[in-house]
Every structure is written in structure tokens, then in C-alpha cells.
Write an enzyme that holds these catalytic residues in place. Sequence first.
Site: not given
Length: 373
Positions: A61-62, A76, A144, A221, A239, A262, A283-284
Site C-alpha cells: 500500500q505504501l 492493496r 492506475h 487508508y 461518527r 455537529k 512525505q518523510h
Amino acid sequence: MDDVDLFNESGYESPTKKPRTLNTSDSITIKDNVHGHILVPPLCRMIMDTREFARLRSVKQLGCTHYVYPTATHSRFQHSLGVMHLAGEYYKFLTQNSPDVMFDPLDHLCVQVAGLIHDMGHGPYSHLWEQFVSEANPGSGWTHEKASLDMFKYLLKENGIPLREWNVKEQDVNFIMELVKGPLVKSNSSWPYIGRSREKAFLYEIIANHVCGIDVDKMDYLHRDGKAMGLPVVFEIERLFHNASIARNNNTGKSFISFRMKVKDDVVALYKDRSRLHDKGYQHKAVKIIERMTLDMLLAADPVLDLVKTNEGGLVRMSQVYDDPREFERLSDDDVEKSIQFSRGPALEKARGILDRIYSRELYSLVFSKDYL
């Protein structure tokens, strides 16, 4: 039937399977580490249990983020199941909270299928693959989202998925694809969709919301990635669901999703969570450096890596397989990376050297950075 008939000659119980009919329940329940127990309806299960969809198990996924956050190795496949689940739950809450909107079982199924297949077109290293294709094959216009639709159609054909058994017709297939990508054809019409009418416009805000960006793809995600990286995510999915309903434009009749005042702080929290994950994770600095090195590795390997071949045995470059789902389904993170890592000979020496540098943490030096507000 005697009890002995339930056992084969080895003494173990023989598996039995009833013939599948419209009334046979083939749904299964899966325990997910983010959403708990997920019910997978029969049609989604048939799609999930194919080799085309199984490829997503091997697409992280990352992408390269696990080099910085070692537990961020989720796939994924997991994310797609989560989006399928949330899409179905969101639709149920929206119809329950809106007395003038009837629950439609077919619409409910279609949004679940769309959630399941929405990322089928991701290549190795997820979003990084799109950048690789754009650099290696400028002008291709590959995305994609489009690849997801191609893979979905290919999956249906290759596996003979009996859509009619669930009353899913051609218009509904178009609707599913529109939920993923948006309008399928260019149109000057005020309503460019062919799957559903403007009275059901709210459905197009469930998977990929092009109006305000609040959709179940993002909800899943953020929670899944945050959990994997150990970064806090504040907003509560249920919620938001409990306080969402369907409103309507009195002039056009177009419906849309509306939230009660609310939960305005909860909506803000979602965007703050997204910003935090981008800042601390996506973005590290080290992640971006390793992504650039991975891109250079792929670009160096592309002309010579014989991972994908034509039926006649010829080489197909990785950056050019997007037009053929049969070739595209062969691509996954491990297939690409291990083919480079364990290659021999000079042709892949440059790509292999870059990968070795990533493994040994001999990373590129940062010479310039710019913050975008």
C-alpha cells in the site's frame, strides 16, 4: 446417510459443498485489523478469489515507506477489502438517515464491488509506479484508475463471473466503473454519467468524492496507514456515518451527501489527520529519497529486465505493459525487486547496485528541498 459416509479412506472428514444457486449463501466473514469483522458478499468473494485480484496481496500500500516505518507493509489487498466494507456500511447509513431515499440492494452491491476493485490497477510500489511510467514512457497518460477498469473487465471475462445471477447488467458495470474513475466518456452534458441518474448523484461521492474529498477510500487508508506506521489518527468513521444524510438541490434534483453541523470539527480532524500522515509518513525525507532511488533502479532495469514477455518470447518493457492486462497482472513488488536483486551479468548491474545501496542504507544525499503550503 451413515456417519461413516462423511469420511474418506484416510479417516478425515470429506469436505462437502452444496451446488450454488441464487439462494445459496457464499458470503464469508473476515477479521480485519482496522474494522473488525468484515462480511464479504458472494459476488465480491468471487472477484476476490481470482488470480487477478490476488496480485494485490503482493503490492504494498505504501510502496517504499516500510524502509522508514518497518510495520508499514500492508497491501492493496487489505485496503481494498476495507474500502469495500466501508462503502457498504456508508450506503446503509445514508439510506437509513434519509427517510425519502429507499435502500436499493443493487446499488448497495455495486458500491461494494467498486470499493473492492478500485485499486486493481496499481503497479508495483503503488503510486510510485505511475511516476515511473511517466518518466520512462512520457505521454502515455497511464493512470492506475484506468488500469483498474481494464483489470476489472479482464477479470470478469477471464473468470466468467456470472453477473446476471446478481441482476448486474451492463449499465451497472458502467456504474461500478464510474464510481472508480468518474465519467467514462467526455460529455458537455450537465450530467455526464450513464450508470445512474442525477437523482442518485450522491452515490458518486462514496468511493471517490470529487466534490469535497471525503470518501471511504480516504477513510480507510488514513486509519490503515496510521495504524501501520504508528501515527495517531483522530477522526472517527462511525461518527461521520451516523451524521451523514442525503440532501437534494431543489432546482436540479441532484442529490449529494450532507453532514450535520455537529461534526464540522470531525471533518476538520480528517483533513488534519491526512496532513499529519503526509508530513510524518508519506512525505518523510528518507521515504522520498528511497523513492527516488527506487525510480532510478526501475529506469535502469526497464530496457533489459525480461520479467514480462510476449507469447512469442520477446521482451516487453515494464513501462509499456499497461495496455495488456494479461501482462500487467504479472507485475508485483517482489517479482520486480527480486528479479533485480538476484540477477547476474552486467545488463542489470546499475539497477542492482542501486538496490544494494537501498538495502545497505547508503542513500542519496539531500541537496535541496522546498516546502509547499
